[in-house]
Each structure stands twice: as structure tokens, then as C-alpha cells.
Design a protein around this motif. Structure first.
Motif, PDB file in Angstrom:
ATOM      1  N   THR A 115      23.248 -29.040  63.669  1.00  0.00           N
ATOM      2  CA  THR A 115      23.326 -27.825  63.536  1.00  0.00           C
ATOM      3  C   THR A 115      23.809 -26.698  65.001  1.00  0.00           C
ATOM      4  O   THR A 115      25.276 -25.925  64.067  1.00  0.00           O
ATOM      5  CB  THR A 115      22.347 -27.376  62.118  1.00  0.00           C
ATOM      6  N   SER A 116      23.141 -26.783  65.392  1.00  0.00           N
ATOM      7  CA  SER A 116      23.286 -25.953  66.780  1.00  0.00           C
ATOM      8  C   SER A 116      24.607 -25.863  66.817  1.00  0.00           C
ATOM      9  O   SER A 116      25.489 -25.118  66.939  1.00  0.00           O
ATOM     10  CB  SER A 116      22.296 -26.049  67.362  1.00  0.00           C
ATOM     11  N   TRP A 117      24.611 -27.050  67.514  1.00  0.00           N
ATOM     12  CA  TRP A 117      26.476 -28.028  67.993  1.00  0.00           C
ATOM     13  C   TRP A 117      27.629 -27.334  66.527  1.00  0.00           C
ATOM     14  O   TRP A 117      28.297 -26.284  67.482  1.00  0.00           O
ATOM     15  CB  TRP A 117      26.350 -28.937  68.052  1.00  0.00           C
ATOM     16  N   LEU A 118      27.457 -28.177  65.777  1.00  0.00           N
ATOM     17  CA  LEU A 118      28.515 -27.525  65.242  1.00  0.00           C
ATOM     18  C   LEU A 118      28.380 -25.797  64.125  1.00  0.00           C
ATOM     19  O   LEU A 118      29.611 -25.039  64.444  1.00  0.00           O
ATOM     20  CB  LEU A 118      28.136 -27.131  63.150  1.00  0.00           C
ATOM     21  N   PHE A 119      27.673 -25.184  64.486  1.00  0.00           N
ATOM     22  CA  PHE A 119      27.100 -23.148  64.221  1.00  0.00           C
ATOM     23  C   PHE A 119      27.816 -22.776  65.231  1.00  0.00           C
ATOM     24  O   PHE A 119      29.077 -22.140  65.820  1.00  0.00           O
ATOM     25  CB  PHE A 119      26.188 -23.170  63.779  1.00  0.00           C
TER      26      PHE A 119
END
Length: 174
Positions: A70-74
């Protein structure tokens, strides 16, 4: 395949199984779109950028290092939005004045929702971004620290201050 975690799906995608990206898209495209829409106020732009985020996810899938998905995606979504405004020669002051206009014309919005968006749009870009990610998208402070390059404690403090600013603006105009 839907029972696999995001991390497991990305590991398979990195090895060439692109079918797993469809599952990730189904899980996360609404969250990415909502974030981009809340930040830009432009539905068409948000749709385009959401597609671009998932294209970049596919293109750079081998660079995923098994961290928090999720961190990578956002981080990709955030960078893509910043790149869009940089390429269009709009700085953040212009964004606040022009691009973050309220879309109250939609029939499904209630008066309270509209008022909240107006209040949210009065905040500085960084405060609005933090509140959208933490409160509306439900991203935990540990993950936000990775996305925003800060510490969880500092982000909690900033979020609390931003919420206080939002409350003042929201309640002074009711």
C-alpha cells in the motif's frame, strides 16, 4: 488467487505472472482513484492518473522490494500527481486556487459532504493530503511515514493539527 496477500501477488507479478495485477487492480483502484480525486477535484484527471498508476505498477513491478504494498502504491500515485502538475507548469499555489475546486454538482453529494469538501479545500496541500490518506483512505501512520518520508509520531501530530484546522473552518461556516 484472491486469497493471496498483496505482497504475494506482487512477488508473482515480478516473476512474470501478470494475471495477479488484475487482482491488485480490483482491490485497490477505487482507493487510488478516491485519493487522486480528493487531491485534484477533477474526475477525468483522476481516472487517467489511476490508470497511469497501475500502468507504472505493471511496468516497474520488478522494482518492488517486498515492502508494504500500500505504501509503494500510494507513493506511485502521489508521485504521478506531482509529475502531472509539474509537467503542466502548475505549482502548488496554483493547484490550491485552480485544480482543487469542489465538485458539488454531483447529484449524490449531500450538503454536509459538500460543506466538508469546501472546508477540506481550504487546507494547505500537505494537510489535505495527510488527512485524505490517513482519515479517508485509512492508511496507517507507519505506512504514511514511508509514503511521506516522515515519522509516525510527526505525522500523528500534523494530522491532529490539520484536523483542528479543519474543524475550525468547517464549524465556522455552518
Amino acid at each position: 488467487m484472491t486469497e493471496l496477500t498483496d505482497k504475494q501477488l506482487m512477488a508473482k507479478a515480478a516473476k512474470g505472472n501478470l494475471d495477479t495485477l488484475g487482482v491488485l487492480f480490483e482491490r485497490h483502484h477505487k482507493h487510488v482513484f478516491n485519493f487522486l480525486y480528493k487531491m485534484s477535484g477533477d474526475r477525468m484527471l483522476s481516472e487517467d492518473l489511476t490508470q497511469d498508476v497501475f500502468y507504472k505498477l505493471m511496468r516497474y513491478r520488478t522494482s518492488y522490494n517486498n515492502g508494504n504494498f500500500t505504501s509503494w502504491l500510494f507513493t506511485i500515485a502521489r508521485n504521478r500527481l506531482n509529475t502531472h502538475y509539474t509537467r503542466n507548469k502548475e505549482n502548488h499555489d496554483d493547484i490550491e486556487k485552480q485544480a482543487y475546486k469542489l465538485t458539488a454538482k454531483e447529484e449524490d453529494q449531500t450538503e454536509t459532504y459538500t460543506h466538508l469538501h469546501k472546508a477540506l479545500n481550504t487546507l494547505e496541500d500537505s494537510d489535505r493530503e495527510l488527512l485524505v490518506l490517513s482519515k479517508l483512505q485509512g492508511i496507517k501512520y507507519n505506512e504514511l511515514a514511508e509514503i511521506l518520508g516522515s515519522t509516525p509520531g510527526a505525522l500523528k501530530t500534523r494530522a491532529n493539527r490539520a484536523l483542528n484546522k479543519l474543524k475550525i473552518v468547517y464549524f465556522e461556516n455552518i
